[in-house]
Design an enzyme around this catalytic site. Structure first.
Site, PDB file in Angstrom:
ATOM      1  N   CYS A 112       0.856  -1.129   0.013  1.00  0.00           N
ATOM      2  CA  CYS A 112       0.044  -0.007   0.028  1.00  0.00           C
ATOM      3  C   CYS A 112       0.847   1.287   0.002  1.00  0.00           C
ATOM      4  O   CYS A 112       0.283   2.416  -0.159  1.00  0.00           O
ATOM      5  CB  CYS A 112      -0.963   0.036   1.257  1.00  0.00           C
ATOM      6  SG  CYS A 112      -1.816  -1.505   1.308  1.00  0.00           S
ATOM      7  N   HIS A 251      -3.525   7.003   2.784  1.00  0.00           N
ATOM      8  CA  HIS A 251      -3.940   5.692   2.277  1.00  0.00           C
ATOM      9  C   HIS A 251      -5.325   5.238   2.947  1.00  0.00           C
ATOM     10  O   HIS A 251      -5.657   5.513   4.021  1.00  0.00           O
ATOM     11  CB  HIS A 251      -2.784   4.831   2.724  1.00  0.00           C
ATOM     12  CG  HIS A 251      -3.391   3.331   2.607  1.00  0.00           C
ATOM     13  ND1 HIS A 251      -3.671   2.943   1.308  1.00  0.00           N
ATOM     14  CD2 HIS A 251      -3.259   2.138   3.289  1.00  0.00           C
ATOM     15  CE1 HIS A 251      -4.278   1.568   1.164  1.00  0.00           C
ATOM     16  NE2 HIS A 251      -3.998   1.172   2.416  1.00  0.00           N
ATOM     17  N   ASN A 281     -10.322  -0.579   0.002  1.00  0.00           N
ATOM     18  CA  ASN A 281      -8.840  -0.624   0.176  1.00  0.00           C
ATOM     19  C   ASN A 281      -8.299  -0.727  -1.200  1.00  0.00           C
ATOM     20  O   ASN A 281      -8.258  -1.860  -1.686  1.00  0.00           O
ATOM     21  CB  ASN A 281      -8.415  -1.246   1.426  1.00  0.00           C
ATOM     22  CG  ASN A 281      -6.819  -1.212   1.208  1.00  0.00           C
ATOM     23  OD1 ASN A 281      -6.022  -0.627   0.310  1.00  0.00           O
ATOM     24  ND2 ASN A 281      -6.355  -1.574   2.630  1.00  0.00           N
TER      25      ASN A 281
HETATM   26  O1  UT7 Z   1      -3.745  -1.496   3.865  1.00  0.00           O
HETATM   27  C1  UT7 Z   1      -3.813  -1.918   5.242  1.00  0.00           C
HETATM   28  C2  UT7 Z   1      -4.517  -3.077   5.186  1.00  0.00           C
HETATM   29  N1  UT7 Z   1      -5.256  -3.622   6.012  1.00  0.00           N
HETATM   30  C3  UT7 Z   1      -6.096  -2.910   6.869  1.00  0.00           C
HETATM   31  O2  UT7 Z   1      -6.460  -1.830   6.755  1.00  0.00           O
HETATM   32  C4  UT7 Z   1      -7.107  -3.723   7.782  1.00  0.00           C
HETATM   33  C5  UT7 Z   1      -6.912  -3.362   9.208  1.00  0.00           C
HETATM   34  N2  UT7 Z   1      -7.810  -3.993  10.001  1.00  0.00           N
HETATM   35  C6  UT7 Z   1      -9.065  -3.790   9.934  1.00  0.00           C
HETATM   36  O3  UT7 Z   1      -9.650  -2.778   9.184  1.00  0.00           O
HETATM   37  C7  UT7 Z   1     -10.007  -4.659  11.074  1.00  0.00           C
HETATM   38  O4  UT7 Z   1      -9.128  -5.359  11.956  1.00  0.00           O
HETATM   39  C8  UT7 Z   1     -11.109  -5.719  10.277  1.00  0.00           C
HETATM   40  C9  UT7 Z   1     -12.057  -4.703   9.443  1.00  0.00           C
HETATM   41  C10 UT7 Z   1     -10.307  -6.352   9.246  1.00  0.00           C
HETATM   42  C11 UT7 Z   1     -11.811  -6.406  11.121  1.00  0.00           C
HETATM   43  O5  UT7 Z   1     -12.456  -5.669  12.124  1.00  0.00           O
HETATM   44  P1  UT7 Z   1     -12.325  -6.001  13.759  1.00  0.00           P
HETATM   45  O6  UT7 Z   1     -13.235  -4.885  14.366  1.00  0.00           O
HETATM   46  O7  UT7 Z   1     -11.077  -6.189  14.150  1.00  0.00           O
HETATM   47  O8  UT7 Z   1     -12.834  -7.649  13.710  1.00  0.00           O
HETATM   48  P2  UT7 Z   1     -12.405  -8.774  14.189  1.00  0.00           P
HETATM   49  O9  UT7 Z   1     -11.533  -9.401  13.044  1.00  0.00           O
HETATM   50  O10 UT7 Z   1     -11.967  -8.824  15.529  1.00  0.00           O
HETATM   51  O11 UT7 Z   1     -13.631  -9.743  13.876  1.00  0.00           O
HETATM   52  C12 UT7 Z   1     -14.860  -9.529  15.116  1.00  0.00           C
HETATM   53  C13 UT7 Z   1     -15.848 -10.640  14.599  1.00  0.00           C
HETATM   54  C14 UT7 Z   1     -15.367 -11.940  14.557  1.00  0.00           C
HETATM   55  O12 UT7 Z   1     -16.351 -12.592  14.880  1.00  0.00           O
HETATM   56  P3  UT7 Z   1     -16.410 -13.310  16.340  1.00  0.00           P
HETATM   57  O13 UT7 Z   1     -15.037 -14.237  16.574  1.00  0.00           O
HETATM   58  O14 UT7 Z   1     -16.472 -11.980  17.349  1.00  0.00           O
HETATM   59  O15 UT7 Z   1     -17.592 -14.137  16.592  1.00  0.00           O
HETATM   60  C15 UT7 Z   1     -15.251 -12.206  12.911  1.00  0.00           C
HETATM   61  O16 UT7 Z   1     -15.191 -13.520  12.606  1.00  0.00           O
HETATM   62  O17 UT7 Z   1     -16.470 -10.169  13.330  1.00  0.00           O
HETATM   63  C16 UT7 Z   1     -16.411 -11.178  12.375  1.00  0.00           C
HETATM   64  N3  UT7 Z   1     -16.153 -10.711  11.093  1.00  0.00           N
HETATM   65  C17 UT7 Z   1     -17.140 -10.531  10.269  1.00  0.00           C
HETATM   66  N4  UT7 Z   1     -18.402 -10.636  10.474  1.00  0.00           N
HETATM   67  C18 UT7 Z   1     -19.195 -10.211   9.208  1.00  0.00           C
HETATM   68  C19 UT7 Z   1     -14.985 -10.859  10.392  1.00  0.00           C
HETATM   69  N5  UT7 Z   1     -15.002 -10.471   9.348  1.00  0.00           N
HETATM   70  C20 UT7 Z   1     -16.511 -10.217   8.908  1.00  0.00           C
HETATM   71  C21 UT7 Z   1     -17.234  -9.854   8.070  1.00  0.00           C
HETATM   72  N6  UT7 Z   1     -18.499  -9.787   8.159  1.00  0.00           N
HETATM   73  N7  UT7 Z   1     -16.816  -9.682   6.858  1.00  0.00           N
END
Ligand code: UT7
Length: 324
Positions: A112, A251, A281
Protein backbone atom coordinates in the site's frame (compact mmCIF):
# COMPACT_ATOMS: atom_id res chain seq x y z
CA UNK A 1 13.41 24.99 -7.23
CA UNK A 2 11.43 21.78 -6.72
CA UNK A 3 10.00 18.57 -8.08
CA UNK A 4 6.34 19.29 -8.80
CA UNK A 5 3.22 17.35 -9.75
CA UNK A 6 2.44 18.49 -13.30
CA UNK A 7 -0.77 16.48 -13.65
CA UNK A 8 -2.94 13.79 -12.06
CA UNK A 9 -5.21 11.05 -13.40
CA UNK A 10 -7.12 8.02 -12.22
CA UNK A 11 -9.25 5.17 -13.53
CA UNK A 12 -11.76 2.96 -11.75
CA UNK A 13 -13.32 -0.16 -13.28
CA UNK A 14 -16.92 0.20 -14.44
CA UNK A 15 -18.40 -2.51 -12.21
CA UNK A 16 -19.40 -1.44 -8.70
CA UNK A 17 -19.74 -4.15 -6.07
CA UNK A 18 -21.80 -3.09 -3.04
CA UNK A 19 -21.74 -4.58 0.43
CA UNK A 20 -25.14 -6.08 -0.32
CA UNK A 21 -23.61 -7.85 -3.35
CA UNK A 22 -21.02 -9.35 -0.97
CA UNK A 23 -23.78 -10.80 1.21
CA UNK A 24 -24.40 -13.42 -1.46
CA UNK A 25 -20.68 -14.36 -1.60
CA UNK A 26 -19.64 -14.65 2.07
CA UNK A 27 -21.34 -14.63 5.47
CA UNK A 28 -21.36 -10.87 6.01
CA UNK A 29 -23.73 -7.93 5.95
CA UNK A 30 -23.81 -4.30 4.90
CA UNK A 31 -24.09 -3.02 8.49
CA UNK A 32 -21.00 -4.95 9.67
CA UNK A 33 -18.88 -3.78 6.75
CA UNK A 34 -19.97 -0.13 7.03
CA UNK A 35 -19.48 0.10 10.78
CA UNK A 36 -16.13 -1.76 10.87
CA UNK A 37 -14.56 -0.27 7.72
CA UNK A 38 -16.57 2.69 6.38
CA UNK A 39 -16.74 0.93 3.00
CA UNK A 40 -20.05 0.97 1.10
CA UNK A 41 -18.88 -0.21 -2.32
CA UNK A 42 -15.75 -0.89 -4.33
CA UNK A 43 -14.93 -1.17 -8.05
CA UNK A 44 -14.06 -4.59 -9.46
CA UNK A 45 -12.19 -5.06 -12.73
CA UNK A 46 -13.85 -6.77 -15.68
CA UNK A 47 -12.92 -7.54 -19.28
CA UNK A 48 -10.17 -5.20 -20.54
CA UNK A 49 -9.68 -3.75 -17.08
CA UNK A 50 -6.46 -5.52 -16.11
CA UNK A 51 -3.97 -3.69 -13.87
CA UNK A 52 -1.97 -2.32 -16.81
CA UNK A 53 -5.09 -1.14 -18.68
CA UNK A 54 -6.35 0.80 -15.65
CA UNK A 55 -2.81 2.16 -15.13
CA UNK A 56 -2.55 3.23 -18.77
CA UNK A 57 -5.90 5.03 -18.68
CA UNK A 58 -4.96 6.84 -15.46
CA UNK A 59 -1.60 7.77 -17.02
CA UNK A 60 -3.17 9.20 -20.19
CA UNK A 61 -5.41 11.40 -18.02
CA UNK A 62 -2.42 12.53 -15.96
CA UNK A 63 -0.43 13.32 -19.13
CA UNK A 64 -3.36 15.27 -20.53
CA UNK A 65 -3.79 17.32 -17.36
CA UNK A 66 -0.02 17.95 -17.27
CA UNK A 67 0.10 18.96 -20.94
CA UNK A 68 2.95 16.47 -21.39
CA UNK A 69 3.27 14.05 -24.34
CA UNK A 70 3.91 10.36 -23.68
CA UNK A 71 7.26 10.49 -25.48
CA UNK A 72 8.50 13.17 -23.06
CA UNK A 73 8.39 10.64 -20.20
CA UNK A 74 11.82 9.32 -19.15
CA UNK A 75 10.73 6.80 -16.53
CA UNK A 76 7.55 4.90 -15.65
CA UNK A 77 7.29 3.44 -12.15
CA UNK A 78 4.27 1.37 -11.17
CA UNK A 79 3.61 0.56 -7.52
CA UNK A 80 1.61 -2.69 -7.54
CA UNK A 81 1.15 -6.02 -5.79
CA UNK A 82 -1.24 -7.30 -8.47
CA UNK A 83 0.87 -7.01 -11.60
CA UNK A 84 -0.60 -8.20 -14.88
CA UNK A 85 2.15 -10.83 -15.24
CA UNK A 86 5.16 -11.83 -13.19
CA UNK A 87 7.23 -10.76 -16.19
CA UNK A 88 7.33 -8.34 -17.90
CA UNK A 89 6.51 -5.62 -15.43
CA UNK A 90 3.17 -3.83 -15.48
CA UNK A 91 5.21 -0.65 -16.14
CA UNK A 92 6.45 -2.15 -19.45
CA UNK A 93 2.87 -2.97 -20.43
CA UNK A 94 1.88 0.62 -19.61
CA UNK A 95 4.78 1.97 -21.66
CA UNK A 96 3.60 -0.03 -24.65
CA UNK A 97 -0.04 0.92 -24.13
CA UNK A 98 0.56 4.68 -23.97
CA UNK A 99 3.46 4.87 -26.45
CA UNK A 100 6.03 6.29 -24.02
CA UNK A 101 8.78 5.07 -26.31
CA UNK A 102 11.64 7.05 -24.75
CA UNK A 103 11.05 5.80 -21.19
CA UNK A 104 12.53 2.96 -19.17
CA UNK A 105 10.00 1.24 -16.96
CA UNK A 106 9.78 -0.97 -13.91
CA UNK A 107 7.48 -2.01 -11.04
CA UNK A 108 7.97 -1.40 -7.38
CA UNK A 109 6.55 -3.57 -4.61
CA UNK A 110 5.93 -1.71 -1.38
CA UNK A 111 2.30 -2.86 -1.04
CA UNK A 112 0.00 0.00 0.00
CA UNK A 113 3.02 2.32 0.29
CA UNK A 114 4.01 1.73 -3.35
CA UNK A 115 2.91 5.16 -4.55
CA UNK A 116 4.80 7.05 -1.83
CA UNK A 117 7.94 4.97 -2.42
CA UNK A 118 7.59 5.75 -6.15
CA UNK A 119 7.16 9.45 -5.43
CA UNK A 120 10.33 9.41 -3.35
CA UNK A 121 12.44 7.73 -6.00
CA UNK A 122 11.09 9.96 -8.78
CA UNK A 123 12.01 12.96 -6.61
CA UNK A 124 15.59 11.74 -6.40
CA UNK A 125 15.89 10.90 -10.12
CA UNK A 126 14.68 14.37 -11.10
CA UNK A 127 16.98 16.05 -8.56
CA UNK A 128 19.83 14.29 -10.38
CA UNK A 129 18.46 15.09 -13.87
CA UNK A 130 16.28 18.20 -14.03
CA UNK A 131 15.18 17.45 -17.59
CA UNK A 132 13.48 14.21 -16.64
CA UNK A 133 9.70 13.78 -16.47
CA UNK A 134 8.41 10.73 -14.61
CA UNK A 135 5.09 8.91 -14.45
CA UNK A 136 4.47 7.50 -10.97
CA UNK A 137 1.51 5.14 -10.90
CA UNK A 138 -0.25 3.08 -8.27
CA UNK A 139 -2.38 0.37 -9.88
CA UNK A 140 -4.13 -2.73 -8.56
CA UNK A 141 -6.65 -5.38 -9.40
CA UNK A 142 -6.68 -6.96 -5.96
CA UNK A 143 -9.95 -8.70 -6.82
CA UNK A 144 -7.69 -11.18 -8.63
CA UNK A 145 -5.69 -11.84 -5.46
CA UNK A 146 -8.49 -12.27 -2.94
CA UNK A 147 -9.76 -15.46 -1.37
CA UNK A 148 -13.47 -14.87 -2.02
CA UNK A 149 -14.28 -17.37 0.76
CA UNK A 150 -12.40 -15.31 3.37
CA UNK A 151 -14.73 -12.65 4.78
CA UNK A 152 -11.86 -11.15 6.80
CA UNK A 153 -10.24 -9.87 3.61
CA UNK A 154 -12.52 -10.03 0.56
CA UNK A 155 -14.78 -7.24 1.82
CA UNK A 156 -11.92 -4.75 2.21
CA UNK A 157 -10.25 -4.36 -1.14
CA UNK A 158 -11.05 -2.84 -4.53
CA UNK A 159 -9.49 -2.25 -7.95
CA UNK A 160 -8.30 0.95 -9.60
CA UNK A 161 -5.33 3.06 -10.66
CA UNK A 162 -4.01 6.57 -10.11
CA UNK A 163 -1.08 8.37 -11.70
CA UNK A 164 0.91 11.59 -11.50
CA UNK A 165 3.42 13.21 -13.86
CA UNK A 166 6.36 14.70 -12.00
CA UNK A 167 8.81 17.24 -13.36
CA UNK A 168 11.22 20.00 -12.38
CA UNK A 169 10.19 23.57 -11.59
CA UNK A 170 12.35 26.64 -10.97
CA UNK A 171 10.01 28.07 -8.31
CA UNK A 172 9.89 27.03 -4.67
CA UNK A 173 7.01 24.54 -4.96
CA UNK A 174 7.26 20.75 -5.05
CA UNK A 175 8.16 17.79 -2.83
CA UNK A 176 9.21 19.17 0.56
CA UNK A 177 10.29 15.86 2.07
CA UNK A 178 9.55 12.19 2.55
CA UNK A 179 9.92 9.82 5.48
CA UNK A 180 9.76 6.16 4.47
CA UNK A 181 10.16 3.11 6.68
CA UNK A 182 9.87 -0.70 6.58
CA UNK A 183 9.88 -3.56 9.07
CA UNK A 184 10.32 -6.96 7.43
CA UNK A 185 10.08 -8.80 10.76
CA UNK A 186 6.29 -8.38 10.78
CA UNK A 187 5.68 -9.64 7.22
CA UNK A 188 3.44 -12.50 8.32
CA UNK A 189 0.69 -10.19 9.61
CA UNK A 190 -0.12 -9.07 6.05
CA UNK A 191 1.17 -11.07 3.12
CA UNK A 192 0.40 -12.78 -0.17
CA UNK A 193 2.19 -15.83 -1.53
CA UNK A 194 3.11 -15.96 -5.20
CA UNK A 195 2.45 -18.92 -7.52
CA UNK A 196 3.36 -22.24 -5.92
CA UNK A 197 7.00 -23.21 -6.43
CA UNK A 198 7.72 -25.63 -9.30
CA UNK A 199 10.85 -26.63 -7.41
CA UNK A 200 9.91 -29.04 -4.56
CA UNK A 201 13.01 -27.94 -2.62
CA UNK A 202 11.78 -24.36 -2.62
CA UNK A 203 8.16 -24.89 -1.64
CA UNK A 204 7.04 -22.28 0.88
CA UNK A 205 6.13 -23.65 4.28
CA UNK A 206 2.48 -22.96 5.08
CA UNK A 207 1.66 -22.06 1.47
CA UNK A 208 -1.96 -20.94 1.44
CA UNK A 209 -2.53 -19.88 -2.16
CA UNK A 210 -1.67 -16.63 -3.88
CA UNK A 211 -4.17 -14.62 -1.84
CA UNK A 212 -3.97 -11.74 0.61
CA UNK A 213 -3.81 -13.03 4.21
CA UNK A 214 -4.11 -10.68 7.13
CA UNK A 215 -4.27 -10.47 10.92
CA UNK A 216 -6.69 -7.54 10.83
CA UNK A 217 -6.52 -6.42 14.46
CA UNK A 218 -2.73 -6.44 14.60
CA UNK A 219 -2.45 -4.61 11.28
CA UNK A 220 -4.91 -2.03 12.55
CA UNK A 221 -2.82 -1.22 15.64
CA UNK A 222 0.45 -1.00 13.74
CA UNK A 223 -1.09 1.10 10.97
CA UNK A 224 -2.33 3.86 13.29
CA UNK A 225 0.90 4.08 15.29
CA UNK A 226 3.20 3.90 12.25
CA UNK A 227 1.38 6.55 10.22
CA UNK A 228 1.21 8.89 13.21
CA UNK A 229 4.96 8.48 13.89
CA UNK A 230 6.01 8.95 10.27
CA UNK A 231 3.90 12.10 9.92
CA UNK A 232 5.04 13.72 13.18
CA UNK A 233 8.68 12.93 12.43
CA UNK A 234 8.45 14.39 8.93
CA UNK A 235 6.66 17.55 10.07
CA UNK A 236 9.21 18.09 12.86
CA UNK A 237 12.11 17.50 10.48
CA UNK A 238 10.76 20.16 8.12
CA UNK A 239 10.05 22.64 10.95
CA UNK A 240 6.29 22.44 10.30
CA UNK A 241 3.19 21.57 12.32
CA UNK A 242 -0.06 19.92 11.31
CA UNK A 243 -1.63 23.40 11.24
CA UNK A 244 0.60 24.30 8.27
CA UNK A 245 -0.95 21.46 6.24
CA UNK A 246 -3.82 22.37 3.87
CA UNK A 247 -4.98 18.84 3.06
CA UNK A 248 -4.11 15.33 4.29
CA UNK A 249 -4.49 12.53 1.74
CA UNK A 250 -3.97 9.27 3.66
CA UNK A 251 -3.97 5.70 2.40
CA UNK A 252 -7.66 4.75 2.29
CA UNK A 253 -7.64 1.51 4.31
CA UNK A 254 -10.42 1.80 6.82
CA UNK A 255 -12.45 4.69 8.26
CA UNK A 256 -11.69 3.62 11.85
CA UNK A 257 -7.93 3.73 11.18
CA UNK A 258 -8.37 7.18 9.63
CA UNK A 259 -10.51 8.48 12.51
CA UNK A 260 -7.92 7.33 15.05
CA UNK A 261 -5.19 9.00 13.00
CA UNK A 262 -7.22 12.22 12.81
CA UNK A 263 -7.56 12.19 16.64
CA UNK A 264 -3.89 11.51 17.25
CA UNK A 265 -2.64 14.10 14.76
CA UNK A 266 -5.17 16.61 16.10
CA UNK A 267 -6.10 17.59 12.57
CA UNK A 268 -9.58 18.79 11.77
CA UNK A 269 -11.72 16.27 9.91
CA UNK A 270 -12.46 18.67 7.03
CA UNK A 271 -8.73 18.82 6.19
CA UNK A 272 -8.61 15.06 5.54
CA UNK A 273 -9.67 13.69 2.17
CA UNK A 274 -11.55 10.40 2.48
CA UNK A 275 -13.08 8.33 -0.33
CA UNK A 276 -12.80 4.84 1.20
CA UNK A 277 -16.60 4.48 1.21
CA UNK A 278 -16.75 4.20 -2.57
CA UNK A 279 -13.35 2.67 -3.43
CA UNK A 280 -12.46 0.37 -0.53
CA UNK A 281 -8.76 -0.28 -0.01
CA UNK A 282 -7.03 -0.16 -3.41
CA UNK A 283 -3.53 -0.63 -1.91
CA UNK A 284 -0.87 1.22 -3.96
CA UNK A 285 -3.59 2.93 -6.02
CA UNK A 286 -5.42 4.44 -3.07
CA UNK A 287 -3.40 7.65 -2.58
CA UNK A 288 -3.09 8.61 -6.27
CA UNK A 289 -6.81 7.90 -6.85
CA UNK A 290 -7.70 10.08 -3.84
CA UNK A 291 -5.25 12.77 -4.98
CA UNK A 292 -6.79 12.90 -8.45
CA UNK A 293 -10.29 12.91 -6.93
CA UNK A 294 -9.39 15.86 -4.65
CA UNK A 295 -7.57 17.68 -7.45
CA UNK A 296 -10.47 17.37 -9.90
CA UNK A 297 -12.92 18.51 -7.20
CA UNK A 298 -10.84 21.71 -6.96
CA UNK A 299 -9.84 21.03 -3.35
CA UNK A 300 -6.15 21.76 -3.97
CA UNK A 301 -4.80 25.24 -4.74
CA UNK A 302 -1.35 26.48 -5.76
CA UNK A 303 1.06 26.66 -2.78
CA UNK A 304 -1.15 24.39 -0.61
CA UNK A 305 0.84 22.01 1.58
CA UNK A 306 -0.41 18.46 0.95
CA UNK A 307 0.46 15.65 3.35
CA UNK A 308 0.34 11.97 2.37
CA UNK A 309 0.74 8.93 4.62
CA UNK A 310 0.49 5.21 4.03
CA UNK A 311 0.84 1.81 5.65
CA UNK A 312 0.95 -1.64 4.08
CA UNK A 313 2.36 -5.16 3.85
CA UNK A 314 6.05 -5.57 4.53
CA UNK A 315 5.42 -3.71 6.76
CA UNK A 316 6.06 -0.58 4.73
CA UNK A 317 4.92 2.88 5.73
CA UNK A 318 5.73 6.53 5.45
CA UNK A 319 4.73 10.11 4.81
CA UNK A 320 5.39 12.75 2.17
CA UNK A 321 4.81 16.51 1.93
CA UNK A 322 4.27 18.45 -1.28
CA UNK A 323 3.90 22.19 -1.72
CA UNK A 324 1.43 22.19 -4.63
O1 UT7 B 1 -3.65 -1.32 4.01
C1 UT7 B 1 -3.64 -1.96 5.24
C2 UT7 B 1 -4.50 -3.18 5.05
N1 UT7 B 1 -5.27 -3.65 6.15
C3 UT7 B 1 -6.18 -2.97 6.86
O2 UT7 B 1 -6.37 -1.81 6.78
C4 UT7 B 1 -7.00 -3.75 7.82
C5 UT7 B 1 -6.87 -3.33 9.23
N2 UT7 B 1 -7.81 -4.04 10.06
C6 UT7 B 1 -9.14 -3.78 10.05
O3 UT7 B 1 -9.56 -2.89 9.35
C7 UT7 B 1 -10.05 -4.57 10.95
O4 UT7 B 1 -9.27 -5.38 11.80
C8 UT7 B 1 -11.06 -5.43 10.16
C9 UT7 B 1 -12.06 -4.52 9.46
C10 UT7 B 1 -10.35 -6.30 9.14
C11 UT7 B 1 -11.83 -6.35 11.10
O5 UT7 B 1 -12.48 -5.58 12.11
P1 UT7 B 1 -12.32 -5.99 13.63
O6 UT7 B 1 -13.14 -5.06 14.40
O7 UT7 B 1 -10.86 -6.04 13.95
O8 UT7 B 1 -12.98 -7.42 13.67
P2 UT7 B 1 -12.36 -8.81 14.13
O9 UT7 B 1 -11.39 -9.32 13.12
O10 UT7 B 1 -11.88 -8.70 15.54
O11 UT7 B 1 -13.63 -9.72 14.09
C12 UT7 B 1 -14.76 -9.50 14.96
C13 UT7 B 1 -15.84 -10.49 14.59
C14 UT7 B 1 -15.36 -11.92 14.51
O12 UT7 B 1 -16.40 -12.75 14.98
P3 UT7 B 1 -16.35 -13.36 16.46
O13 UT7 B 1 -15.09 -14.16 16.52
O14 UT7 B 1 -16.34 -12.17 17.38
O15 UT7 B 1 -17.61 -14.16 16.52
C15 UT7 B 1 -15.18 -12.15 13.03
O16 UT7 B 1 -15.29 -13.51 12.68
O17 UT7 B 1 -16.36 -10.18 13.28
C16 UT7 B 1 -16.31 -11.35 12.48
N3 UT7 B 1 -16.10 -10.95 11.08
C17 UT7 B 1 -17.12 -10.63 10.26
N4 UT7 B 1 -18.44 -10.58 10.41
C18 UT7 B 1 -19.20 -10.19 9.36
C19 UT7 B 1 -14.93 -10.82 10.41
N5 UT7 B 1 -15.15 -10.42 9.16
C20 UT7 B 1 -16.50 -10.29 9.03
C21 UT7 B 1 -17.34 -9.89 7.96
N6 UT7 B 1 -18.66 -9.85 8.17
N7 UT7 B 1 -16.84 -9.54 6.77
Amino acid sequence: MGIVVLGTGSCLPKRVMTNVDLESIVDTNDEWIRSRTGIESRHIGGKDEQTFKLAAKASLKALESAGVAADEIGLIVVGTISSHMQMPSTACFVQNEIGANKAFAYDLNAACSGFLYGLDLAHKYILADHGMKILVIGAETLSSRLDWNDRNTCILFGDGAGAVVLGYSEDDRGIVGTNLLSDGSLWELLHMHGPESANPELKVEGYSGAFIRMEGREVFKHAVRAMEDSVTTLLAREGLTIDDVSLVIPHQANIRILNKLIDRLKVSQDKVFINVSKCGNTSAASIPIALDDANRQGLIAKDDLILFCSFGGGFTWGAALIKW
